[in-house]
Structures are given as structure tokens and as C-alpha cells.
Design an enzyme around this catalytic site. Sequence first.
Site, PDB file in Angstrom:
ATOM      1  N   GLU A  52       0.839  -1.030   0.018  1.00 29.96           N
ATOM      2  CA  GLU A  52       0.061   0.119   0.077  1.00 29.96           C
ATOM      3  C   GLU A  52       0.779   1.171  -0.078  1.00 29.96           C
ATOM      4  O   GLU A  52       1.716   1.366   0.830  1.00 29.96           O
ATOM      5  CB  GLU A  52      -0.999   0.081   1.287  1.00 29.96           C
ATOM      6  CG  GLU A  52      -1.992   1.371   1.207  1.00 29.96           C
ATOM      7  CD  GLU A  52      -2.779   1.527   2.172  1.00 29.96           C
ATOM      8  OE1 GLU A  52      -3.804   2.173   2.398  1.00 29.96           O
ATOM      9  OE2 GLU A  52      -2.573   0.797   3.506  1.00 29.96           O
ATOM     10  N   GLU A  77       5.180   4.822   3.570  1.00 33.27           N
ATOM     11  CA  GLU A  77       4.373   6.026   4.017  1.00 33.27           C
ATOM     12  C   GLU A  77       5.654   7.217   4.106  1.00 33.27           C
ATOM     13  O   GLU A  77       6.681   6.597   5.069  1.00 33.27           O
ATOM     14  CB  GLU A  77       3.496   5.981   5.356  1.00 33.27           C
ATOM     15  CG  GLU A  77       3.082   7.325   6.100  1.00 33.27           C
ATOM     16  CD  GLU A  77       2.256   8.394   5.089  1.00 33.27           C
ATOM     17  OE1 GLU A  77       1.509   7.726   4.510  1.00 33.27           O
ATOM     18  OE2 GLU A  77       2.630   9.692   5.067  1.00 33.27           O
ATOM     19  N   ASP A 126      -3.135  11.753  -2.288  1.00 33.74           N
ATOM     20  CA  ASP A 126      -3.319  13.462  -2.552  1.00 33.74           C
ATOM     21  C   ASP A 126      -3.737  13.752  -3.847  1.00 33.74           C
ATOM     22  O   ASP A 126      -3.099  13.312  -4.711  1.00 33.74           O
ATOM     23  CB  ASP A 126      -1.761  13.966  -1.798  1.00 33.74           C
ATOM     24  CG  ASP A 126      -1.541  13.644  -0.463  1.00 33.74           C
ATOM     25  OD1 ASP A 126      -2.816  13.383   0.441  1.00 33.74           O
ATOM     26  OD2 ASP A 126      -0.411  13.691  -0.082  1.00 33.74           O
ATOM     27  N   LYS A 130      -3.776  21.357  -8.529  1.00 34.24           N
ATOM     28  CA  LYS A 130      -3.353  22.069  -9.536  1.00 34.24           C
ATOM     29  C   LYS A 130      -2.522  21.626 -10.663  1.00 34.24           C
ATOM     30  O   LYS A 130      -1.979  20.712 -10.326  1.00 34.24           O
ATOM     31  CB  LYS A 130      -2.382  23.322  -8.830  1.00 34.24           C
ATOM     32  CG  LYS A 130      -3.051  24.146  -8.052  1.00 34.24           C
ATOM     33  CD  LYS A 130      -2.017  25.202  -7.254  1.00 34.24           C
ATOM     34  CE  LYS A 130      -2.858  25.901  -6.439  1.00 34.24           C
ATOM     35  NZ  LYS A 130      -1.923  26.490  -5.239  1.00 34.24           N
ATOM     36  N   ASP A 162     -12.170   9.719  -3.073  1.00 35.06           N
ATOM     37  CA  ASP A 162     -13.164  10.671  -2.872  1.00 35.06           C
ATOM     38  C   ASP A 162     -13.242  11.955  -4.049  1.00 35.06           C
ATOM     39  O   ASP A 162     -14.116  12.322  -4.149  1.00 35.06           O
ATOM     40  CB  ASP A 162     -13.228  11.284  -1.659  1.00 35.06           C
ATOM     41  CG  ASP A 162     -12.085  12.166  -1.250  1.00 35.06           C
ATOM     42  OD1 ASP A 162     -10.805  11.764  -1.508  1.00 35.06           O
ATOM     43  OD2 ASP A 162     -12.309  13.297  -1.181  1.00 35.06           O
ATOM     44  N   THR A 205     -10.475   2.625   4.781  1.00 33.83           N
ATOM     45  CA  THR A 205      -9.456   3.356   5.200  1.00 33.83           C
ATOM     46  C   THR A 205      -9.858   4.447   6.005  1.00 33.83           C
ATOM     47  O   THR A 205     -11.103   4.660   6.129  1.00 33.83           O
ATOM     48  CB  THR A 205      -8.646   3.960   4.014  1.00 33.83           C
ATOM     49  OG1 THR A 205      -9.408   4.900   3.649  1.00 33.83           O
ATOM     50  CG2 THR A 205      -8.581   3.009   2.854  1.00 33.83           C
ATOM     51  N   GLU A 206      -8.765   4.991   6.684  1.00 32.27           N
ATOM     52  CA  GLU A 206      -9.437   6.190   7.765  1.00 32.27           C
ATOM     53  C   GLU A 206     -10.185   7.217   7.029  1.00 32.27           C
ATOM     54  O   GLU A 206     -11.136   7.903   7.376  1.00 32.27           O
ATOM     55  CB  GLU A 206      -8.072   6.984   8.238  1.00 32.27           C
ATOM     56  CG  GLU A 206      -7.297   6.336   9.100  1.00 32.27           C
ATOM     57  CD  GLU A 206      -5.986   5.537   8.437  1.00 32.27           C
ATOM     58  OE1 GLU A 206      -5.785   4.420   8.309  1.00 32.27           O
ATOM     59  OE2 GLU A 206      -5.269   6.612   7.846  1.00 32.27           O
ATOM     60  N   TYR A 207      -9.781   7.544   5.666  1.00 32.96           N
ATOM     61  CA  TYR A 207     -10.265   8.564   4.789  1.00 32.96           C
ATOM     62  C   TYR A 207     -11.449   8.117   4.387  1.00 32.96           C
ATOM     63  O   TYR A 207     -12.516   9.118   4.311  1.00 32.96           O
ATOM     64  CB  TYR A 207      -9.307   9.101   3.823  1.00 32.96           C
ATOM     65  CG  TYR A 207      -8.403  10.447   4.101  1.00 32.96           C
ATOM     66  CD1 TYR A 207      -7.589  10.143   5.353  1.00 32.96           C
ATOM     67  CD2 TYR A 207      -8.430  11.657   3.883  1.00 32.96           C
ATOM     68  CE1 TYR A 207      -6.503  10.888   5.522  1.00 32.96           C
ATOM     69  CE2 TYR A 207      -7.503  12.539   3.982  1.00 32.96           C
ATOM     70  CZ  TYR A 207      -6.583  12.045   5.073  1.00 32.96           C
ATOM     71  OH  TYR A 207      -5.848  13.200   5.401  1.00 32.96           O
ATOM     72  N   GLU A 208     -11.680   7.087   4.025  1.00 34.64           N
ATOM     73  CA  GLU A 208     -12.885   6.266   3.676  1.00 34.64           C
ATOM     74  C   GLU A 208     -14.100   6.579   4.781  1.00 34.64           C
ATOM     75  O   GLU A 208     -15.101   6.849   4.422  1.00 34.64           O
ATOM     76  CB  GLU A 208     -12.649   5.023   3.133  1.00 34.64           C
ATOM     77  CG  GLU A 208     -13.620   4.645   2.422  1.00 34.64           C
ATOM     78  CD  GLU A 208     -13.345   2.911   1.581  1.00 34.64           C
ATOM     79  OE1 GLU A 208     -12.161   2.568   1.984  1.00 34.64           O
ATOM     80  OE2 GLU A 208     -14.356   2.414   0.937  1.00 34.64           O
TER      81      GLU A 208
HETATM   82  N1  SAM Z   1      -4.348   5.862   3.011  1.00 33.17           N
HETATM   83  C1  SAM Z   1      -4.600   6.599   3.890  1.00 33.17           C
HETATM   84  C2  SAM Z   1      -6.363   6.581   3.924  1.00 33.17           C
HETATM   85  O1  SAM Z   1      -6.946   6.275   2.852  1.00 33.17           O
HETATM   86  O2  SAM Z   1      -6.777   6.969   4.945  1.00 33.17           O
HETATM   87  C3  SAM Z   1      -4.252   8.083   3.929  1.00 33.17           C
HETATM   88  C4  SAM Z   1      -4.662   8.846   2.932  1.00 33.17           C
HETATM   89  S1  SAM Z   1      -3.755  10.424   3.190  1.00 33.17           S
HETATM   90  C5  SAM Z   1      -4.812  11.766   1.858  1.00 33.17           C
HETATM   91  C6  SAM Z   1      -2.620  10.208   1.693  1.00 33.17           C
HETATM   92  C7  SAM Z   1      -1.472   9.711   2.731  1.00 33.17           C
HETATM   93  O3  SAM Z   1      -0.130   9.574   1.515  1.00 33.17           O
HETATM   94  C8  SAM Z   1      -0.565  10.840   3.468  1.00 33.17           C
HETATM   95  O4  SAM Z   1      -0.411   9.993   4.732  1.00 33.17           O
HETATM   96  C9  SAM Z   1       0.769  11.041   3.109  1.00 33.17           C
HETATM   97  O5  SAM Z   1       1.583  11.346   3.857  1.00 33.17           O
HETATM   98  C10 SAM Z   1       0.819   9.863   1.992  1.00 33.17           C
HETATM   99  N2  SAM Z   1       1.848  10.267   0.904  1.00 33.17           N
HETATM  100  C11 SAM Z   1       1.560  11.200  -0.261  1.00 33.17           C
HETATM  101  N3  SAM Z   1       2.582  11.177  -1.076  1.00 33.17           N
HETATM  102  C12 SAM Z   1       3.520  10.333  -0.681  1.00 33.17           C
HETATM  103  C13 SAM Z   1       4.603   9.924  -1.392  1.00 33.17           C
HETATM  104  N4  SAM Z   1       5.036  10.485  -2.228  1.00 33.17           N
HETATM  105  N5  SAM Z   1       5.336   8.758  -0.462  1.00 33.17           N
HETATM  106  C14 SAM Z   1       4.590   8.495   0.387  1.00 33.17           C
HETATM  107  N6  SAM Z   1       3.870   8.795   1.187  1.00 33.17           N
HETATM  108  C15 SAM Z   1       3.040   9.650   0.501  1.00 33.17           C
END
Ligand code: SAM
Length: 227
Positions: A52, A77, A126, A130, A162, A205-208
Site C-alpha cells: 500500500e 508512508e 493526495d 493544480k 473521494d 481506510t481512515e479517509y474512507e
Molecule cells: N491511505 C490513507 C487513507 O486512505 O486513509 C491515507 C490517505 S492520505 C490523504 C495520503 C497519505 O499518503 C498521507 O499519509 C501522505 O503522507 C501519504 N503520501 C503522499 N504522498 C506520498 C509519497 N510520495 N510517498 C509516501 N507517502 C505519501
Amino acid sequence: MRLRRIPGTREKILEYTPWLVTEPTAWQGRWQSYIAGRLGCESPSPVEIHLELGTGRGRFINEMARECPDRFWIGAELREEVLLDALELAKTWEAPNLAFLWINVEQTVDIFGDGEVDGLYLNFSDPWPKERHAKRRLTHQRFLDRYRRYLKTGGLIRFKTDNEELFRFSLEEMAAKGFALEQVTFDLHKDPALASMELSARVMTEYECRFSRQGMPIYRCEARLLP
Ligand code: SAM
């Protein structure tokens, strides 16, 4: 990406052995040996590796590892303050088949060998809305090129979000890179097919949890790496 450093977090993270892999590049092409060491035995057949990317606080991957003990799960992460929670969760149930990498996804090509990973999961990546930041999206062709180096032929990228714009962008990028799109849904939790989808579609997931509580649709697809 600018990172907020919380004093002492780095030291705390490094205490989470065996769940934190401190030198992941050393295992490139040899993850089955790492897994044998963690499981305390050589498996007669290779254990599937599921990765993941952007695992956050680790809710999804901990549950998947618990529900699918015959697979080995790895969460990558970047941000140490959320990774700490994922590690803590793994420790609470002494997860035997789970490991975490404190890395940027950019580095994964130096960590996994050709075809070494069986499945990839991108959950609520993320969106980088932009246009000038499009290359940072984890489903940009630049990243898909990396994934295809270490994803097994026939393997799946499972993607949930989302964000409709990111979803449509990702479908285009995946198709343009020759992945076969499957199980595409624009409202996962209202999709009658959900009950018959694989477990990872239903594990939240947490966000979900947060977005679906607010009644927002969740977009999901699977993209298969063709020969
Ligand atoms: N997957 C989790 C969820 O669905 O609840 C977290 C979603 S959160 C919006 C996006 C996660 O991806 C963040 O914890 C961020 O630090 C990590 N992330 C973003 N870009 C990353 C990268 N290039 N390498 C590693 N982690 C990254």
C-alpha cells in the site's frame, strides 16, 4: 512536499522493530528472504507481497494483514507522525505478516525488484488539484511507469478516492499506460456489486470512513498490468 517534524518522533519510529524496515533497499529482489526471516521459516512456495502506497495511519493495511494471513503486507508512508500510529497498531496485535517503510513512493523502484510485488493499493492519494502539480499525483504516468517495473504481470493496482477529478485523471493515465481497467465504480458503497467484490474493496481506510460518513461517493477501480 514540506514536512512538519515533531521532535522525538523519528527516535520513536526507529524503536518499532520488526515492523519498520530500516534499510529497505538492502532487500531489493530478496523480499522472500526478508519474509522467511520474519515468519521464522522458509515457505515452500513464495508468499504474495501486497504493497500500500501512502498508507497513512494504517487502518486498512492492518485489517488486510489480519484478514489475509497467507499474504505479506507492506505499507509505505512519508510522514512519520502518521506512520507512528500505523506501527503502533501493528504492535498491538504483534502482526507477523506486516511491515512498514518510511519512504517517499519515488524510492520504491530501488526497493523492489522486477515483478516482485503481487498487488498494489492506492487509497485516497493526495489529489494535487493544480495542473502544475499533476506530476506529483501517485497515478501520474510517471509513477505508473515505476509501478510496472516491480508489479507482477497480471497484478492489480487497486485505487480508491473521494476525488472525482483525480479518479477520471487516473482512469485516463492507467488506460494510456496499457493497464486493463476492471471493476470501475463511481459510488462504491451504493454499488450492488460491492458484496461480490474482493475484500479490499470493503475494508475501509481512515479517509474512507470519514468521507463515507459525510455521504460522499467513493470512487474505485482496479487496473491490471497486461503482458
Ligand atoms: N491511505 C490513507 C487513507 O486512505 O486513509 C491515507 C490517505 S492520505 C490523504 C495520503 C497519505 O499518503 C498521507 O499519509 C501522505 O503522507 C501519504 N503520501 C503522499 N504522498 C506520498 C509519497 N510520495 N510517498 C509516501 N507517502 C505519501
